[in-house]
Motif scaffolding. Structure first.
Motif, PDB file in Angstrom:
ATOM      1  N   PRO A   1       2.540  -4.791  -8.097  1.00 52.33           N
ATOM      2  CA  PRO A   1       0.963  -4.794  -8.646  1.00 52.33           C
ATOM      3  C   PRO A   1       1.354  -4.938 -10.144  1.00 52.33           C
ATOM      4  CG  PRO A   1       3.024  -3.074  -8.903  1.00 52.33           C
ATOM      5  CD  PRO A   1       3.661  -4.088  -8.112  1.00 52.33           C
ATOM      6  N   ASP A   2       0.094  -5.098 -10.479  1.00 47.73           N
ATOM      7  CA  ASP A   2      -0.457  -4.980 -11.807  1.00 47.73           C
ATOM      8  C   ASP A   2      -0.960  -3.950 -12.398  1.00 47.73           C
ATOM      9  OD1 ASP A   2      -1.958  -5.414 -14.716  1.00 47.73           O
ATOM     10  OD2 ASP A   2      -2.913  -7.013 -13.584  1.00 47.73           O
ATOM     11  N   LEU A   3       0.276  -2.741 -13.043  1.00 48.90           N
ATOM     12  CA  LEU A   3      -0.247  -2.028 -13.514  1.00 48.90           C
ATOM     13  C   LEU A   3      -0.963  -1.569 -14.954  1.00 48.90           C
ATOM     14  CD1 LEU A   3       3.518  -0.533 -13.024  1.00 48.90           C
ATOM     15  CD2 LEU A   3       1.766  -0.694 -11.489  1.00 48.90           C
ATOM     16  N   ASN A   4      -1.694  -2.462 -14.755  1.00 49.09           N
ATOM     17  CA  ASN A   4      -2.325  -2.969 -16.943  1.00 49.09           C
ATOM     18  C   ASN A   4      -3.772  -2.859 -16.267  1.00 49.09           C
ATOM     19  OD1 ASN A   4      -0.497  -2.448 -18.004  1.00 49.09           O
ATOM     20  ND2 ASN A   4      -0.142  -3.910 -18.269  1.00 49.09           N
TER      21      ASN A   4
ATOM     22  N   GLN B   1      -3.474 -11.235  -5.463  1.00 46.73           N
ATOM     23  CA  GLN B   1      -3.104 -10.370  -7.075  1.00 46.73           C
ATOM     24  C   GLN B   1      -3.752  -9.301  -6.682  1.00 46.73           C
ATOM     25  OE1 GLN B   1      -0.208 -10.695  -9.207  1.00 46.73           O
ATOM     26  NE2 GLN B   1      -0.578  -8.416  -9.359  1.00 46.73           N
ATOM     27  N   ASP B   2      -4.981  -9.835  -5.477  1.00 44.34           N
ATOM     28  CA  ASP B   2      -6.245  -8.114  -5.594  1.00 44.34           C
ATOM     29  C   ASP B   2      -5.522  -7.872  -4.418  1.00 44.34           C
ATOM     30  OD1 ASP B   2      -8.076  -8.789  -7.999  1.00 44.34           O
ATOM     31  OD2 ASP B   2      -8.341 -10.138  -6.764  1.00 44.34           O
ATOM     32  N   LEU B   3      -5.014  -8.329  -3.023  1.00 44.20           N
ATOM     33  CA  LEU B   3      -4.924  -7.682  -2.075  1.00 44.20           C
ATOM     34  C   LEU B   3      -3.099  -7.181  -2.398  1.00 44.20           C
ATOM     35  CD1 LEU B   3      -5.105  -8.117   0.868  1.00 44.20           C
ATOM     36  CD2 LEU B   3      -3.556  -9.627   0.947  1.00 44.20           C
ATOM     37  N   SER B   4      -2.528  -7.535  -3.403  1.00 41.75           N
ATOM     38  CA  SER B   4      -1.058  -6.948  -3.820  1.00 41.75           C
ATOM     39  C   SER B   4      -1.261  -5.263  -3.968  1.00 41.75           C
ATOM     40  CB  SER B   4      -0.629  -8.002  -4.415  1.00 41.75           C
ATOM     41  OG  SER B   4      -0.019  -8.778  -3.969  1.00 41.75           O
ATOM     42  N   ASP B   5      -2.649  -5.693  -5.156  1.00 40.38           N
ATOM     43  CA  ASP B   5      -2.379  -4.418  -5.782  1.00 40.38           C
ATOM     44  C   ASP B   5      -3.370  -2.876  -5.137  1.00 40.38           C
ATOM     45  OD1 ASP B   5      -1.449  -5.617  -8.034  1.00 40.38           O
ATOM     46  OD2 ASP B   5      -3.957  -6.026  -8.666  1.00 40.38           O
ATOM     47  N   LEU B   6      -4.019  -3.781  -4.214  1.00 38.61           N
ATOM     48  CA  LEU B   6      -4.862  -2.854  -3.354  1.00 38.61           C
ATOM     49  C   LEU B   6      -3.399  -2.320  -2.121  1.00 38.61           C
ATOM     50  CD1 LEU B   6      -7.162  -2.158  -1.635  1.00 38.61           C
ATOM     51  CD2 LEU B   6      -6.636  -3.588  -0.384  1.00 38.61           C
ATOM     52  N   LEU B   7      -2.479  -3.099  -1.972  1.00 33.40           N
ATOM     53  CA  LEU B   7      -2.070  -2.510  -0.753  1.00 33.40           C
ATOM     54  C   LEU B   7      -0.432  -1.345  -1.302  1.00 33.40           C
ATOM     55  CD1 LEU B   7      -1.923  -5.315   1.696  1.00 33.40           C
ATOM     56  CD2 LEU B   7      -2.502  -2.980   2.015  1.00 33.40           C
TER      57      LEU B   7
ATOM     58  N   ALA C   1      -2.780   1.916  -2.219  1.00 30.20           N
ATOM     59  CA  ALA C   1      -3.135   2.653  -0.417  1.00 30.20           C
ATOM     60  C   ALA C   1      -1.693   3.261  -0.585  1.00 30.20           C
ATOM     61  CB  ALA C   1      -3.342   1.346  -0.097  1.00 30.20           C
ATOM     62  N   ASP C   2      -1.186   2.549  -0.381  1.00 24.70           N
ATOM     63  CA  ASP C   2       0.656   3.644  -0.192  1.00 24.70           C
ATOM     64  C   ASP C   2       2.152   2.312  -0.248  1.00 24.70           C
ATOM     65  OD1 ASP C   2       1.585   5.481   0.952  1.00 24.70           O
ATOM     66  OD2 ASP C   2       1.695   4.979   2.803  1.00 24.70           O
ATOM     67  N   GLY C   3       2.008   2.470  -1.449  1.00 25.89           N
ATOM     68  CA  GLY C   3       3.181   1.337  -1.822  1.00 25.89           C
ATOM     69  C   GLY C   3       4.555   2.680  -2.633  1.00 25.89           C
ATOM     70  N   VAL C   4       5.005   1.628  -2.810  1.00 25.65           N
ATOM     71  CA  VAL C   4       6.377   2.726  -2.980  1.00 25.65           C
ATOM     72  C   VAL C   4       7.058   2.832  -4.767  1.00 25.65           C
ATOM     73  CG1 VAL C   4       8.998   2.690  -3.612  1.00 25.65           C
ATOM     74  CG2 VAL C   4       7.959   1.981  -1.634  1.00 25.65           C
TER      75      VAL C   4
ATOM     76  N   GLN D   1      -9.024   7.456   0.644  1.00 22.08           N
ATOM     77  CA  GLN D   1      -8.832   8.041  -1.093  1.00 22.08           C
ATOM     78  C   GLN D   1      -8.557   7.110  -1.952  1.00 22.08           C
ATOM     79  OE1 GLN D   1     -11.618   8.831  -1.868  1.00 22.08           O
ATOM     80  NE2 GLN D   1     -11.818  10.314  -3.618  1.00 22.08           N
ATOM     81  N   ASN D   2      -7.221   6.898  -2.194  1.00 16.41           N
ATOM     82  CA  ASN D   2      -6.425   6.267  -2.130  1.00 16.41           C
ATOM     83  C   ASN D   2      -7.069   4.667  -3.028  1.00 16.41           C
ATOM     84  OD1 ASN D   2      -4.720   7.875  -3.451  1.00 16.41           O
ATOM     85  ND2 ASN D   2      -1.903   6.179  -2.432  1.00 16.41           N
ATOM     86  N   ILE D   3      -7.162   3.973  -1.639  1.00 16.76           N
ATOM     87  CA  ILE D   3      -8.274   2.872  -1.683  1.00 16.76           C
ATOM     88  C   ILE D   3      -9.542   2.724  -2.736  1.00 16.76           C
ATOM     89  CG2 ILE D   3      -9.342   1.082  -0.358  1.00 16.76           C
ATOM     90  CD1 ILE D   3      -7.041   2.083   1.881  1.00 16.76           C
ATOM     91  N   GLY D   4     -10.111   4.023  -2.316  1.00 16.17           N
ATOM     92  CA  GLY D   4     -11.168   4.541  -2.362  1.00 16.17           C
ATOM     93  C   GLY D   4     -11.032   3.615  -3.991  1.00 16.17           C
ATOM     94  N   ILE D   5     -11.016   5.313  -4.835  1.00 15.73           N
ATOM     95  CA  ILE D   5     -10.596   5.242  -6.078  1.00 15.73           C
ATOM     96  C   ILE D   5      -9.849   3.912  -6.741  1.00 15.73           C
ATOM     97  CG2 ILE D   5      -9.506   6.261  -7.910  1.00 15.73           C
ATOM     98  CD1 ILE D   5     -11.373   8.315  -6.435  1.00 15.73           C
ATOM     99  N   PHE D   6      -9.296   2.904  -6.134  1.00 17.43           N
ATOM    100  CA  PHE D   6      -8.170   1.963  -6.382  1.00 17.43           C
ATOM    101  C   PHE D   6      -9.452   0.874  -6.747  1.00 17.43           C
ATOM    102  CE2 PHE D   6      -7.497  -2.749  -5.137  1.00 17.43           C
ATOM    103  CZ  PHE D   6      -6.664  -3.338  -6.359  1.00 17.43           C
ATOM    104  N   CYS D   7     -10.603   0.531  -5.946  1.00 16.62           N
ATOM    105  CA  CYS D   7     -11.873  -0.291  -5.494  1.00 16.62           C
ATOM    106  C   CYS D   7     -12.216   0.094  -6.469  1.00 16.62           C
ATOM    107  CB  CYS D   7     -12.684  -0.196  -4.518  1.00 16.62           C
ATOM    108  SG  CYS D   7     -11.296  -0.861  -2.978  1.00 16.62           S
ATOM    109  N   ALA D   8     -13.318   1.423  -6.955  1.00 19.56           N
ATOM    110  CA  ALA D   8     -13.443   2.151  -8.043  1.00 19.56           C
ATOM    111  C   ALA D   8     -13.042   1.027  -8.867  1.00 19.56           C
ATOM    112  CB  ALA D   8     -14.023   3.257  -7.896  1.00 19.56           C
ATOM    113  N   GLY D   9     -12.092   1.358  -9.447  1.00 20.88           N
ATOM    114  CA  GLY D   9     -11.346   1.317 -10.486  1.00 20.88           C
ATOM    115  C   GLY D   9     -11.159   0.031 -11.043  1.00 20.88           C
TER     116      GLY D   9
END
Ligand code: FMN
Length: 213
Positions: free
Chosen positions: A30-33, A59-65, A68-71, A166-174
């Motif tokens: 994930p791209d944490l920045n 990269q977008d798919l990787s960051d999304l997942l 959403a619920d990654g470790v 909701q994690n997905i919702g905020i990720f997408c919004a951000g």
């Protein structure tokens, strides 16, 4: 001669890599920045009904997942989404044009469950949504709750799946992506396609896409 051997080795490696990606999609770290200020993301959050049909970049798919619920705490095996009693009952299935995949959070990869395009089944009676490139489908396995009646377990499952959504919702919004949470989907057919056990419940799905210019 050396050049020929090198070319042969590269071709073999490329073939092996392709063979691997046909059943497994290895995700990027994930791209944490990435993304905007969290308060701005809340200001942007909304359910989108129009969006682009373009496939998501890896990269977008990787960051999304991961969002959403990654470790996010490898030492504890804990996730970006909390779960009741840390039961980690929610699995995210990804339905795209190429197939239905299961997100393996530990390995941060997608494992193919069923090849083929099942987006119409996730769209359900809202067929106009089937053009979304990605659907994240939240499935709770209530057998992972160690105590409680089935009715209590189903309540916890709904809460846990809602948090992932909701994690997905905020990720997408951000990050400027479009998403829409929905409970609408063809549950019986998807259960069959995804080869789910009787303890696994399809809770809700989020389409994810790039915004329409
Ligand atoms: C649990 C849940 C289920 C939903 N199911 C659907 C659905 O089946 N179809 C749909 O079009 N929208 C669905 N939505 C989206 C809501 O209609 C939407 O969130 C609501 O209209 C508020 O709009 P907003 O998200 O832009 O604030 C659902 C939302 C939630 C939280």
């Amino acid at each position: 001669m050396k050049k020929t051997i090198l070319t042969l080795c590269c071709t073999l490696l490329a073939t092996l890599l392709f063979a691997q990606t046909s059943t497994t999609i290895v995700l990027n770290q994930p791209d944490l920045n990435k993304g905007m200020n969290v308060m701005k993301a809340f200001a942007q959050r909304s359910s989108q009904s129009t969006f682009d049909t373009l496939s998501l970049k890896l990269q977008d798919l990787s960051d999304l997942l991961w969002a959403a619920d990654g470790v996010n705490r490898a030492d504890l095996g804990k996730r970006t989404a909390p779960s009741a009693m840390n039961s980690q009952d929610v699995d995210v299935y990804v339905v795209m044009k190429s197939g239905a995949y299961l997100y393996d959070a530990k390995k941060h990869q997608l494992d193919l469950v069923a090849p083929g395009d099942y987006r119409l089944l996730v769209a359900g009676r809202q067929q106009n949504y089937a053009i979304a490139p990605v659907f994240c489908v939240m499935v709770s396995d209530i057998s992972r709750f160690k105590s409680g009646t089935d009715s209590v377990k189903l309540q916890l499952a709904a809460l846990d799946a809602g948090i992932v959504s909701q994690n997905i919702g905020i990720f997408c919004a951000g990050t400027g992506l479009a998403t829409h949470p929905r409970t609408t989907m063809d549950v019986p057919k998807l259960k069959e396609v995804m080869k789910l056990k009787s303890s696994q419940y399809l809770m809700l799905n989020n389409l994810v896409a790039y915004k329409k210019e």
